[in-house]
Design an enzyme around this catalytic site. Structure first.
Site, PDB file in Angstrom:
ATOM      1  CG  MET A   1      18.701  -4.565  17.807  1.00  0.00           C
ATOM      2  SD  MET A   1      17.991  -5.022  19.378  1.00  0.00           S
ATOM      3  CE  MET A   1      19.460  -5.090  20.384  1.00  0.00           C
ATOM      4  CB  CYS A   2      21.125   1.043  20.970  1.00  0.00           C
ATOM      5  SG  CYS A   2      19.733   1.400  22.053  1.00  0.00           S
TER       6      CYS A   2
END
Length: 259
Positions: A1-2
């Site tokens: 995930m960013c």
């Protein structure tokens, strides 16, 4: 995930947001604490701000944040009252590249998305294209679900003449399309429009990623912050409740409403 972060308030150096905090985005690129899927965010780094002409501007690189030689000089040189920043973990490994690196911008807005839309390329992208007016679709340069989501948010916000209402409308449309496919989505979003930050914590058929706000951080010129993970141990960080939208302005409290 960013991992993503944004600031609004009195002008601060880019370094003070991106690099200086104990749990900065540079650290979160290689040592995130609250991600649910990725172990590193090595697929790019991006920064957004407003230039002297008041138009949105961005620096985007497909390099890992810790390997980009430009960030030190930019961090020491650039001072602004609004910052958005992102370290990327690509949902599709082959999508790495500058065109797919956030933030995405138009002249007025800066956009970050932490998440993904299931079966985007297989089915959902067709629904986006059918829904988007030409002026919004032609502004898309990459292939990611995030950039298409930004185009839909822009269109809905312009139709509603309100960013929060537009964000709600865009998510409702996405829910309808996912209802047809049975898929899910993670939709943590930060949008900067002028000095205002609007952040959404949301997921459909999934658990939403982490998101925190700090309305007046004493270590950041009393400015307001939103971030995937707290940047430091200050007690003012508050977790955003799932399915809520938070609006932040300099020198004010966090305005939170249900999606």
């Amino acid at each position: 995930m960013c991992r993503m972060a944004a600031y609004t308030g009195d002008p601060i150096r880019l370094h003070d947001l991106l690099c200086a905090p104990p749990h900065s985005l540079i650290e979160q690129a290689h040592a995130p604490a609250e991600t649910v899927s990725a172990t590193v965010n090595a697929d790019g780094v991006g920064i957004g701000w407003y230039a002297d002409d008041a138009r949105a501007a961005a620096y985007r690189s497909p390099l890992p944040a810790w390997a980009d030689p430009n960030l030190d000089g930019l961090g020491r040189s650039l001072t602004r009252g609004v910052w958005v920043a992102n370290v990327r973990s690509a949902t599709e490994p082959l999508s790495n590249g500058t065109a797919n690196t956030q933030p995405f911008t138009d002249t007025r807005r800066l956009f970050l998305h932490n998440g993904f839309i299931e079966d985007f390329a297989g089915s959902i992208r067709r629904a986006f294209r059918a829904a988007l007016a030409c002026d919004y679709e032609t502004g898309i340069n990459g292939t990611t679900d995030s950039e298409y989501l930004f185009a839909l948010v822009r269109q809905c916000a312009d139709e509603q003449n309100d960013l929060v209402a537009g964000l709600r409308a865009a998510i409702r449309r996405l829910h309808g399309w996912l209802g047809e496919t049975g898929g899910g989505a993670l939709c943590n979003v930060i949008v900067a429009q002028g000095e205002r930050l609007v952040a959404l914590r949301h997921a459909h058929r999934r658990e939403p990623p982490s998101l925190y706000v700090h309305a007046r951080h004493p270590g950041f010129a009393d400015g307001a912050l939103v971030a995937s993970e707290p940047l430091d141990a200050d007690p003012g960080w508050v977790a955003v409740s799932p399915d809520h939208i938070v609006t932040l302005r300099p020198g004010s409290h966090a305005d939170t409403v249900a999606l």
